[in-house]
Design a protein around this motif. Structure first.
Motif, mmCIF file in Angstrom:
data_model
loop_
_atom_site.group_PDB
_atom_site.id
_atom_site.type_symbol
_atom_site.label_atom_id
_atom_site.label_comp_id
_atom_site.label_asym_id
_atom_site.label_seq_id
_atom_site.Cartn_x
_atom_site.Cartn_y
_atom_site.Cartn_z
ATOM 1 N N ALA A 41 -9.098 -19.018 -0.107
ATOM 2 C CA ALA A 41 -8.994 -18.761 -1.543
ATOM 3 C C ALA A 41 -9.015 -17.266 -1.811
ATOM 4 N N ILE A 42 -8.135 -16.821 -2.686
ATOM 5 C CA ILE A 42 -8.058 -15.401 -3.021
ATOM 6 C C ILE A 42 -9.245 -15.040 -3.911
ATOM 7 N N SER A 43 -10.014 -14.056 -3.476
ATOM 8 C CA SER A 43 -11.201 -13.645 -4.232
ATOM 9 C C SER A 43 -11.013 -12.306 -4.930
ATOM 10 N N ARG A 44 -10.038 -11.509 -4.496
ATOM 11 C CA ARG A 44 -9.827 -10.202 -5.130
ATOM 12 C C ARG A 44 -8.391 -9.736 -4.964
ATOM 13 N N ILE A 45 -7.996 -8.882 -5.892
ATOM 14 C CA ILE A 45 -6.696 -8.233 -5.802
ATOM 15 C C ILE A 45 -6.920 -6.736 -5.749
ATOM 16 N N SER A 46 -6.085 -6.064 -4.965
ATOM 17 C CA SER A 46 -6.273 -4.626 -4.768
ATOM 18 C C SER A 46 -4.956 -3.884 -4.919
ATOM 19 N N LEU A 47 -5.043 -2.691 -5.478
ATOM 20 C CA LEU A 47 -3.906 -1.778 -5.548
ATOM 21 C C LEU A 47 -4.065 -0.764 -4.423
ATOM 22 N N MET A 48 -3.124 -0.791 -3.483
ATOM 23 C CA MET A 48 -3.189 0.080 -2.308
ATOM 24 C C MET A 48 -1.951 0.963 -2.249
ATOM 25 N N SER A 49 -2.134 2.238 -1.911
ATOM 26 C CA SER A 49 -0.998 3.161 -1.855
ATOM 27 C C SER A 49 -0.565 3.397 -0.406
ATOM 28 N N PHE A 50 0.744 3.610 -0.247
ATOM 29 C CA PHE A 50 1.358 3.859 1.053
ATOM 30 C C PHE A 50 2.364 4.990 0.901
ATOM 31 N N ASP A 51 2.556 5.741 2.020
ATOM 32 C CA ASP A 51 3.573 6.788 1.980
ATOM 33 C C ASP A 51 4.763 6.473 2.875
ATOM 34 N N ASN A 52 4.833 5.216 3.373
ATOM 35 C CA ASN A 52 5.952 4.857 4.252
ATOM 36 C C ASN A 52 6.761 3.677 3.718
ATOM 37 N N LEU A 53 6.787 3.515 2.387
ATOM 38 C CA LEU A 53 7.561 2.411 1.826
ATOM 39 C C LEU A 53 9.051 2.702 1.949
ATOM 40 N N PRO A 54 9.831 1.732 2.431
ATOM 41 C CA PRO A 54 11.287 1.905 2.470
ATOM 42 C C PRO A 54 11.864 1.849 1.051
ATOM 43 N N PRO A 55 13.157 2.145 0.898
ATOM 44 C CA PRO A 55 13.756 2.092 -0.449
ATOM 45 C C PRO A 55 13.560 0.744 -1.141
ATOM 46 N N THR A 56 13.614 -0.316 -0.374
ATOM 47 C CA THR A 56 13.358 -1.653 -0.903
ATOM 48 C C THR A 56 12.493 -2.422 0.088
ATOM 49 N N GLY A 57 11.818 -3.448 -0.412
ATOM 50 C CA GLY A 57 11.012 -4.283 0.468
ATOM 51 C C GLY A 57 9.689 -3.654 0.832
ATOM 52 N N LEU A 58 9.061 -4.167 1.901
ATOM 53 C CA LEU A 58 7.731 -3.750 2.324
ATOM 54 C C LEU A 58 7.807 -2.956 3.622
ATOM 55 N N PRO A 59 6.803 -2.115 3.890
ATOM 56 C CA PRO A 59 6.793 -1.376 5.157
ATOM 57 C C PRO A 59 6.588 -2.315 6.346
ATOM 58 N N LYS A 60 7.055 -1.901 7.509
ATOM 59 C CA LYS A 60 6.941 -2.732 8.707
ATOM 60 C C LYS A 60 5.541 -2.701 9.297
#
Length: 366
Positions: free
Chosen positions: A327-346
């Motif tokens: 069960a999901i207990s929390r949501i978080s906002l996390m920052s990354f510096d390797n995001l591609p133009p679209t989609g999620l980082p590998k």
């Protein structure tokens, strides 16, 4: 005296039975020289006004016809008798005796008419409507002499009756909740028909505006009071502003059926920049010691309903990748510096920091 009364009652009953049996015995019989017979008979009717015919063969022409009840009329031409019946407005069926004479010969034919059939509406009896002004026209079989009424306890529904029609006018729903109502349509003494109406609220318009996220700061919320954080719902995004770090827009989905449902997906890219980096919304399950990580396929959902104070409220819940026990207990906002133009980082090599974490979040409109 009581004995005499009982004897008289029995005698009267026997006389009534004798008369009834005598009348029943006459039906379909011929009299005189028995020179008149029935070739065909079509005088079994529904409750509606109808016409039927009886054809006979007789040694002499038909000389007259009589009927035992005034709701039934007869006429003849040649060897054909025409029978006409009016509308039966009673719930019970009825019978009249038609007597056909040919000289001194006669035959008695029973004329049957059914009582009123069940009252029905040609269209649907259940309606699910959007929030706008709506008109519904219902049709039924009009019967002269049978009163039709349409009654509703709901002020937002107006019902008017015409010949064979009931017009329903439903006003726009400007509230922030689904409303339900009904109209009972009755015809004479027959069982009424209930028209059920469910009307949605303006989900698109009323979802927009100022909201707040209420949340706990840790999993064990014993003795804790919920914190609040302001946000704005704007079409398909939850916009959060930070004077220190910047702005972020969390995408969400709406299902506008009844009841309206809110969907939040993770892991998902957020619009905007926090502290110079792109942001992901990530779900975490403390129970399952797992997270949505860098994969899609986890969803939190909640019905959009007014709370006890009458304010729109959403309490989304869900499981990591749909797995029970996570069960999901929390949501978080996390920052990354390797995001591609679209989609999620590998991979998470570009992870920078966690900007906000909300345990057991609830959204409440201000």
């Amino acid at each position: 005296m009581k004995k005499i009364t009982n004897i008289l009652f029995v005698a009267a009953t026997l006389m009534a039975v004798t008369l009834a049996c005598s009348q029943d015995d006459n039906v379909g019989r011929t009299f005189g020289n028995k020179n008149i017979t029935i070739d065909s008979s079509a005088v079994n009717f529904t409750d509606a006004p109808s016409t039927g015919k009886v054809t006979v063969t007789a040694a002499s022409p038909i000389s007259k016809t009589t009927v035992s009840n005034d709701w039934c009329k007869s006429s003849f031409s040649g060897n054909v008798v025409t029978v006409e019946v009016g509308q039966n407005t009673s719930l019970t069926s009825r019978v009249a005796n038609l007597t056909i004479w040919a000289g001194t010969d006669s035959v008695v034919v029973p004329v049957h008419q059914q009582g009123l059939s069940a009252f029905t509406i040609e269209e649907n009896t259940k309606y699910t409507l959007n929030n706008n002004d709506t008109t519904i026209t219902l049709t039924y079989r009009h019967i002269e002499g049978v009163n039709v009424r349409a009654i509703t306890p709901n002020s937002w529904i107006r019902a008017t009756v015409e010949k064979g029609k009931v017009n329903l006018t439903i006003t726009a729903n400007t509230a922030n909740a689904v409303r339900e109502g009904y109209v009972d349509i009755s015809s004479g003494k027959r069982q009424p028909v209930r028209i059920s109406i469910q009307q949605n609220w303006n989900v698109d318009e009323l979802m927009n505006g100022e909201w707040e996220i209420t949340y706990f700061t840790k999993r064990d919320s014993t003795g804790l009071t919920r914190k609040t954080f302001p946000c704005t719902f704007d079409k398909d995004s939850i916009r959060i502003h930070s004077n220190q770090y910047g702005d972020v827009a969390i995408p969400f989905r709406l299902q506008k059926s009844i009841p309206a449902t809110f969907h939040l997906d993770g892991t998902v890219r957020c619009g905007g920049i926090l502290n110079g980096h792109s942001t992901l919304l990530v779900f975490i399950s403390d129970e399952g010691n797992s997270s949505s990580a860098l994969s899609t396929g986890s969803t939190m959902s909640g019905k959009i309903l007014p709370n006890a104070a009458g304010k729109l409220s959403i309490r989304p819940t869900g499981f990591i990748f749909g797995n029970k026990g996570q069960a999901i207990s929390r949501i978080s906002l996390m920052s990354f510096d390797n995001l591609p133009p679209t989609g999620l980082p590998k991979n998470n090599s570009g992870f920078k920091e966690v900007f906000a974490t909300f345990f057991y979040p609830t959204f409440i409109k201000k």
